[in-house]
Design an enzyme around this catalytic site. Structure first.
Site, PDB file in Angstrom:
ATOM      1  CB  CYS A 163     -17.500  72.602 -15.484  1.00  0.00           C
ATOM      2  SG  CYS A 163     -18.183  71.711 -16.176  1.00  0.00           S
ATOM      3  CG  HIS A 177     -21.134  76.095 -15.301  1.00  0.00           C
ATOM      4  ND1 HIS A 177     -20.045  75.980 -15.366  1.00  0.00           N
ATOM      5  CD2 HIS A 177     -21.868  74.724 -16.204  1.00  0.00           C
ATOM      6  CE1 HIS A 177     -19.384  75.448 -17.162  1.00  0.00           C
ATOM      7  NE2 HIS A 177     -20.630  75.255 -16.966  1.00  0.00           N
ATOM      8  CD  GLU A 184     -19.547  80.307 -14.139  1.00  0.00           C
ATOM      9  OE1 GLU A 184     -19.571  79.117 -15.050  1.00  0.00           O
ATOM     10  OE2 GLU A 184     -19.937  78.956 -13.111  1.00  0.00           O
TER      11      GLU A 184
END
Length: 319
Positions: A142, A235, A237
């Protein structure tokens, strides 16, 4: 992990064309595995949660990984106790003479600032410059991706009409790229950002390949052809509840955020969010560790420095 077969097996060429790691008996006899050393620059405000999210994804392979966490010494943290940083994090001055197989730089809630306005920008530039000679493969997430593209290639960022927030379908544009081995044609991808790197400027960087795109989000994942640099604009994650937490935070701050798209069942924020990207996240990080890091780094850790160096960039003009 690699598959050992008899050299000359008819299936070998096709397997290798599909990015399957096939080795013959001779290479297998000399195959050694050492722990990989990774550095995580965690710029997110909820560090304990981001630590857990990253470690969960790094733990999905048989590889042993040693992880160091780095904090920005030039920044005063509001959401993380200094005692936690002192106990579990390192400063750049403590690791600058070390070499790492991989580097992960997370996102940060500073994208509405100009890069040079971020209080740790000079330190960020120093880390990115250092990584060219001390890290084998770097993965940026990001804001970390946007900032690194600006530092390395002068790719500017531009404001979006409104915050891009939700789960968006991305298309795999380069299915033969090792980072997308095992992927379907499409995968779901969390996004949470106000800005994007300028697409026309990205196209002018000859070493960068666009690996995945989305009609709604534009370019979503880039990488250098040698996989030494990987850029994720979203994202992967994030866990199930992260976007919900950010949505509530923004509401409490009076920002009147739009509901994250394709996230809550029937767009009801009282319902449990739908998790639709876990398998893609696990597979992508495993592929990065295997193909971009493990298969490129030497067995002898002391030789890692000879494998890390690449061309230099003029970072001083950005400070």
């Amino acid at each position: 992990m690699p598959v050992k077969v008899i050299e000359g097996l008819p299936a070998i060429d096709e397997l290798r064309a599909d990015n399957i790691f096939v080795m013959d008996n001779e290479r297998a006899k000399n195959q050694n595995i050492r722990p990989l050393n990774l550095l995580v620059v965690n710029l997110m405000p909820r560090k304990l949660i981001t630590d857990r999210q990253i470690l969960r994804l790094l733990s999905n392979t048989p590889l042993q990984i040693n992880v160091d966490f780095l904090f920005m010494a030039s920044h005063e943290f509001k959401n993380t106790k200094q005692s936690h940083l002192d106990s579990f994090y390192k400063s750049f001055s403590e690791i600058k003479d070390d070499y790492y197989d991989g580097l992960i730089i997370t996102g940060a809630p500073v994208e509405q600032l100009e890069f040079e306005e971020v209080d740790y920008w000079s330190e960020f530039l120093e880390i990115v410059k250092w990584s060219k000679s001390h890290v084998y493969s770097s993965l940026h997430i990001c804001w970390g991706a946007q900032a690194a593209l600006y530092a390395r290639y002068e790719v500017t960022k531009e404001n979006l009409p409104q915050k891009l927030c939700g789960i968006y379908k991305s298309s795999v544009e380069q299915p033969k790229n090792p980072l997308f081995r095992g992927f379907d044609d499409f995968f779901n991808y969390p996004q949470s950002r106000y800005t994007q790197s300028n697409p026309s400027e990205i196209k002018k960087v000859p070493d960068l390949e666009v690996l995945s795109t989305s009609k709604e989000t534009g370019f979503s994942i880039l990488a250098k052809k040698n996989l030494r640099e990987v850029y994720l604009f979203g994202h992967l994650e994030y866990d199930r509840e992260t976007l919900a937490w950010e949505y509530e935070r923004d509401r409490e701050e009076g920002l009147k955020p739009a509901l994250p798209k394709n996230y809550f069942p029937k767009d009801n924020d009282k319902e449990k969010p739908q998790m639709s990207w876990a398998s893609a996240a696990s597979l992508f990080f495993s592929n990065w560790l295997n193909y971009a890091v493990y298969q490129g780094t030497p067995y002898l850790g002391e030789r890692l420095g000879h494998h890390c160096g690449e061309e230099n960039y003029d970072f001083n003009q950005k400070e």
